[in-house]
Scaffold this motif. Structure first.
Motif, PDB file in Angstrom:
ATOM      1  N   TYR A  83      35.460  41.132  35.352  1.00  0.00           N
ATOM      2  CA  TYR A  83      35.667  40.066  36.342  1.00  0.00           C
ATOM      3  C   TYR A  83      34.471  39.116  36.369  1.00  0.00           C
ATOM      4  O   TYR A  83      34.633  37.901  36.426  1.00  0.00           O
ATOM      5  N   LYS A  86      34.484  37.006  33.200  1.00  0.00           N
ATOM      6  CA  LYS A  86      35.545  36.008  33.269  1.00  0.00           C
ATOM      7  C   LYS A  86      35.134  34.864  34.184  1.00  0.00           C
ATOM      8  O   LYS A  86      35.349  33.694  33.864  1.00  0.00           O
ATOM      9  N   GLN A  87      34.532  35.198  35.311  1.00  0.00           N
ATOM     10  CA  GLN A  87      34.101  34.154  36.244  1.00  0.00           C
ATOM     11  C   GLN A  87      33.010  33.299  35.614  1.00  0.00           C
ATOM     12  O   GLN A  87      33.041  32.070  35.712  1.00  0.00           O
ATOM     13  N   SER A  90      34.309  30.816  33.138  1.00  0.00           N
ATOM     14  CA  SER A  90      35.079  29.703  33.687  1.00  0.00           C
ATOM     15  C   SER A  90      34.221  28.708  34.476  1.00  0.00           C
ATOM     16  O   SER A  90      34.732  27.721  34.973  1.00  0.00           O
ATOM     17  N   GLU A  91      32.928  28.981  34.589  1.00  0.00           N
ATOM     18  CA  GLU A  91      32.046  28.064  35.302  1.00  0.00           C
ATOM     19  C   GLU A  91      31.918  26.740  34.560  1.00  0.00           C
ATOM     20  O   GLU A  91      31.913  26.694  33.340  1.00  0.00           O
TER      21      GLU A  91
END
Length: 92
Positions: A83, A86-87, A90-91
């Motif tokens: 998680y 993934k975060q 995506s920044e």
């Protein structure tokens, strides 16, 4: 196609149970193609309630996984790490 508040609530609940769009359309008795058209329209109530249900359930699930990870569960720690990655990916 008339969509009542009860149908929208049911869509939200079913999406939160990670049911497929096809299954939801069948359960709430909406033509699948009409349901998919509404789901793709970001301004439609169906789109909003479907994604609210799905994202709220996902957030609840992630919260549980993070709690288990903090308690030392190795599988939960691995999921939590994914998680985080993934975060970060995506920044902007």
């Amino acid at each position: 196609m008339e969509i009542t508040q009860n149908i929208l609530e049911e869509i939200e609940v079913l999406a939160g149970l990670f049911m497929t769009p096809k299954a939801i359309a069948i359960i709430v008795e909406i033509d699948y193609d009409d349901f998919m058209d509404a789901l793709e329209d970001e301004t439609s109530d169906i789109h909003k309630r479907y994604y609210k249900g799905a994202y709220t359930a996902e957030a609840t699930l992630r919260k549980s996984i993070i709690k288990l990870a903090n308690q030392g569960s190795s599988p939960a720690q691995e999921m939590a790490r994914k998680y985080v990655d993934k975060q970060r990916d995506s920044e902007i």
